[in-house]
Write an enzyme that holds these catalytic residues in place. Sequence first.
Site, mmCIF file in Angstrom:
data_model
loop_
_atom_site.group_PDB
_atom_site.id
_atom_site.type_symbol
_atom_site.label_atom_id
_atom_site.label_comp_id
_atom_site.label_asym_id
_atom_site.label_seq_id
_atom_site.Cartn_x
_atom_site.Cartn_y
_atom_site.Cartn_z
ATOM 1 N N HIS A 79 1.393 3.927 1.927
ATOM 2 C CA HIS A 79 1.922 4.677 3.073
ATOM 3 C C HIS A 79 3.452 4.792 3.018
ATOM 4 C CE1 HIS A 79 -1.898 4.056 5.718
ATOM 5 N NE2 HIS A 79 -2.009 5.060 4.873
ATOM 6 N N ASP B 157 5.802 4.667 5.149
ATOM 7 C CA ASP B 157 6.653 3.712 5.862
ATOM 8 C C ASP B 157 6.666 2.342 5.180
ATOM 9 O OD1 ASP B 157 3.946 3.409 6.676
ATOM 10 O OD2 ASP B 157 4.561 2.355 8.494
ATOM 11 N N HIS B 158 6.023 2.239 4.012
ATOM 12 C CA HIS B 158 6.070 0.994 3.232
ATOM 13 C C HIS B 158 6.700 1.201 1.854
ATOM 14 C CE1 HIS B 158 3.699 -1.589 6.003
ATOM 15 N NE2 HIS B 158 3.403 -0.388 6.460
ATOM 16 N N HIS C 280 -7.617 -0.569 5.705
ATOM 17 C CA HIS C 280 -6.526 0.285 6.200
ATOM 18 C C HIS C 280 -6.292 1.393 5.181
ATOM 19 C CE1 HIS C 280 -2.751 1.329 8.143
ATOM 20 N NE2 HIS C 280 -2.113 1.159 6.999
ATOM 21 N N HIS D 5 0.842 -1.202 0.000
ATOM 22 C CA HIS D 5 0.000 0.000 0.000
ATOM 23 C C HIS D 5 0.871 1.243 0.000
ATOM 24 C CE1 HIS D 5 0.755 -0.582 4.279
ATOM 25 N NE2 HIS D 5 0.203 0.577 4.593
ATOM 26 N N HIS E 93 4.228 -4.600 11.060
ATOM 27 C CA HIS E 93 4.787 -3.883 12.218
ATOM 28 C C HIS E 93 4.954 -4.788 13.434
ATOM 29 C CE1 HIS E 93 4.445 0.326 10.748
ATOM 30 N NE2 HIS E 93 3.444 -0.182 10.019
ATOM 31 N N ASP F 19 -0.331 -4.085 6.678
ATOM 32 C CA ASP F 19 -1.065 -3.365 7.722
ATOM 33 C C ASP F 19 -2.544 -3.727 7.756
ATOM 34 O OD1 ASP F 19 1.367 -2.273 8.157
ATOM 35 O OD2 ASP F 19 0.802 -0.200 7.732
#
Length: 260
Positions: free
Chosen positions: A58, A60-61, A114, A56, A176, A138
């Site tokens: 985001h 942090d990915h 999400h 996805h 995570h 996530d």
Amino acid sequence: MAAEIRLFPCLTDNFGYLIHDPATKATASIDAPEAAPIIKALEREGWTLTDILVTHHHGDHVGGVAELKQKYNCRVVAPHDKSTKIANTDARVKEGDAVKIGDLIARVLETPGHTLDHVSYDHISYVFDDDKALFAADTLFSIGCGRVFEGTYPQMWDSLLKLRALPDDFKLYCGHEYTAANVKFALTVEPDNAALKARAEQVTRLRADNKPTVPTLLGDEKKANVFLRADEPSVAAGVRLKGRDAAEVFGELRERKNKS
Ligand SMILES: [Zn+2]
């Protein structure tokens, strides 16, 4: 030949994952939270990155995607994305697609909630059936699930049901290291769940030794993860919604977890 999987920490609490096909030497990174630890893991193994499977959009990915693509000229596979906001993408995938990493095959499951499906983005989970490995990013965490940022609670519950339908002996690799906090919350809902209590003890030991709490078996998650158990009477009772619809119970769980 069986895939080799490596996991390592990235950023504050993300997991980096490499999956390697010994037969063809192909290697994929599941997401790319940041480039440096992924490069280090590749060099440690003597592997070359051939693919990045993005779950996805985001930051942090996908934060390491551009640098890794530059360095390895690897293929970047990402969710079908109408606004094309995920940059450097070579292939866009949707529900039911299969992605080949050498001889390994990743099956694409759309798991929105999400992040969202029909507006602009999607959240994808990748399933390697032959290796019994689920990369759920996530959507599903150990003893938890992702926050519902863009979708609805019923939509996220449907995504979790889709993952719950996978066999018990599949391993869950999530995005995570949130397990300790998830366990603490879950015990407020199902304090008498024996599987959850056992998992709580195991997580305490692993974290004390500074070890990751993943992967876990999907079968164990089905017994202990309250977010996968919103249709269990004990979970509904735990949030004072006895007899109510599972999606509603799930929504209440998520609301309570947000505030915890
Ligand atoms: Zn995310």
